[in-house]
Design a protein around this motif. Sequence first.
Motif, mmCIF file in Angstrom:
data_model
loop_
_atom_site.group_PDB
_atom_site.id
_atom_site.type_symbol
_atom_site.label_atom_id
_atom_site.label_comp_id
_atom_site.label_asym_id
_atom_site.label_seq_id
_atom_site.Cartn_x
_atom_site.Cartn_y
_atom_site.Cartn_z
ATOM 1 N N HIS A 1 8.636 2.499 -2.901
ATOM 2 C CA HIS A 1 7.350 3.639 -3.001
ATOM 3 C C HIS A 1 6.788 3.385 -3.696
ATOM 4 O O HIS A 1 5.531 4.004 -3.763
ATOM 5 C CB HIS A 1 7.511 4.389 -1.278
ATOM 6 C CG HIS A 1 7.210 3.558 -0.311
ATOM 7 N ND1 HIS A 1 8.621 3.613 0.601
ATOM 8 C CD2 HIS A 1 5.972 3.938 0.553
ATOM 9 C CE1 HIS A 1 8.077 2.705 1.860
ATOM 10 N NE2 HIS A 1 7.265 3.400 2.214
ATOM 11 N N ALA A 2 7.353 4.432 -4.893
ATOM 12 C CA ALA A 2 6.706 4.428 -5.932
ATOM 13 C C ALA A 2 6.223 3.416 -6.911
ATOM 14 O O ALA A 2 5.108 3.704 -7.083
ATOM 15 C CB ALA A 2 7.863 4.948 -6.661
ATOM 16 N N GLN B 1 -0.781 0.179 -6.092
ATOM 17 C CA GLN B 1 -1.429 -0.512 -5.729
ATOM 18 C C GLN B 1 -2.275 -0.089 -4.195
ATOM 19 O O GLN B 1 -2.594 -1.394 -3.818
ATOM 20 C CB GLN B 1 -0.356 -1.654 -5.279
ATOM 21 C CG GLN B 1 0.259 -2.693 -6.366
ATOM 22 C CD GLN B 1 0.852 -3.594 -5.989
ATOM 23 O OE1 GLN B 1 0.690 -4.016 -5.059
ATOM 24 N NE2 GLN B 1 2.558 -3.547 -7.090
ATOM 25 N N TYR B 2 -1.849 1.248 -3.926
ATOM 26 C CA TYR B 2 -2.850 1.157 -2.268
ATOM 27 C C TYR B 2 -3.705 2.203 -2.728
ATOM 28 O O TYR B 2 -3.829 2.199 -1.313
ATOM 29 C CB TYR B 2 -1.067 1.486 -1.480
ATOM 30 C CG TYR B 2 -0.455 -0.084 -0.682
ATOM 31 C CD1 TYR B 2 -1.270 -0.101 0.022
ATOM 32 C CD2 TYR B 2 0.673 -0.543 -1.472
ATOM 33 C CE1 TYR B 2 -0.769 -1.214 0.518
ATOM 34 C CE2 TYR B 2 1.217 -1.487 -1.200
ATOM 35 C CZ TYR B 2 0.623 -2.417 -0.080
ATOM 36 O OH TYR B 2 1.247 -3.258 0.450
ATOM 37 N N LEU C 1 0.401 8.335 -0.218
ATOM 38 C CA LEU C 1 1.397 8.359 0.963
ATOM 39 C C LEU C 1 2.437 8.206 0.627
ATOM 40 O O LEU C 1 3.476 8.669 1.265
ATOM 41 C CB LEU C 1 0.480 7.559 2.598
ATOM 42 C CG LEU C 1 -0.412 8.913 3.075
ATOM 43 C CD1 LEU C 1 -0.838 7.950 4.218
ATOM 44 C CD2 LEU C 1 0.745 9.974 3.039
ATOM 45 N N PHE C 2 2.648 6.726 0.430
ATOM 46 C CA PHE C 2 3.409 6.404 -0.521
ATOM 47 C C PHE C 2 4.275 7.318 -1.616
ATOM 48 O O PHE C 2 5.431 6.763 -1.737
ATOM 49 C CB PHE C 2 3.384 4.328 -1.325
ATOM 50 C CG PHE C 2 3.578 3.546 -0.489
ATOM 51 C CD1 PHE C 2 2.376 4.076 0.836
ATOM 52 C CD2 PHE C 2 3.169 2.597 -0.548
ATOM 53 C CE1 PHE C 2 2.182 2.667 1.975
ATOM 54 C CE2 PHE C 2 3.035 1.543 -0.202
ATOM 55 C CZ PHE C 2 2.928 1.925 1.133
ATOM 56 N N ALA D 1 8.828 10.424 -2.791
ATOM 57 C CA ALA D 1 9.511 12.007 -3.654
ATOM 58 C C ALA D 1 10.310 12.777 -2.268
ATOM 59 O O ALA D 1 11.363 13.048 -2.553
ATOM 60 C CB ALA D 1 8.470 12.796 -3.265
ATOM 61 N N LEU D 2 10.027 12.234 -0.718
ATOM 62 C CA LEU D 2 10.417 13.285 0.495
ATOM 63 C C LEU D 2 12.419 11.680 0.545
ATOM 64 O O LEU D 2 13.510 12.319 0.866
ATOM 65 C CB LEU D 2 9.879 12.733 2.003
ATOM 66 C CG LEU D 2 9.150 13.269 1.648
ATOM 67 C CD1 LEU D 2 8.026 13.163 2.828
ATOM 68 C CD2 LEU D 2 9.299 15.237 2.099
#
Length: 147
Positions: free
Chosen positions: A38-39, A44-45, A57-58, A63-64
């Motif tokens: 995700h990081a 790209q998003y 959000l990614f 982080a979560l």
Amino acid sequence: MSSQPTGPPARRGDVGRLVRGAARLLAAACLAVDAYVHADLADQYDGISASISQGNLFRIEAALAALAAVLVLVWRRLPGDLFATAVAAGGLALLLVYRYVDVGELGPVPNMYEPIWFDEKEATAVAQAVAVVAMVYLLLVRPRGRH
């Protein structure tokens, strides 16, 4: 004449502790994969946005997932295990929903529909699914006296 075992008997508690430890390592590794992917993909998003971008959000998911991995390894308490389970299960659920359903924009959340599979998405889906299974195991076979 009966045959006697030559070594000390293995204690069931020792085996259980080893299996729980392996499940923790597996869950933490899978959560780390989730965090990394995700990081890595976040920038790209960034262009997909409503009030908040999909890239952000990614970053939140990364982080979560990273926090969940640390909690699974270090804290080893029910609240941390529940948090890690929720992160992995929630991430997997959202990945699958946005893969198969065109939900559209939901308030501040952009339309994240992406009806394709690619290597990073597959790796994240597998990692999240394995983390869910490992965490559910850990939740179901908690040692006595630990809350």
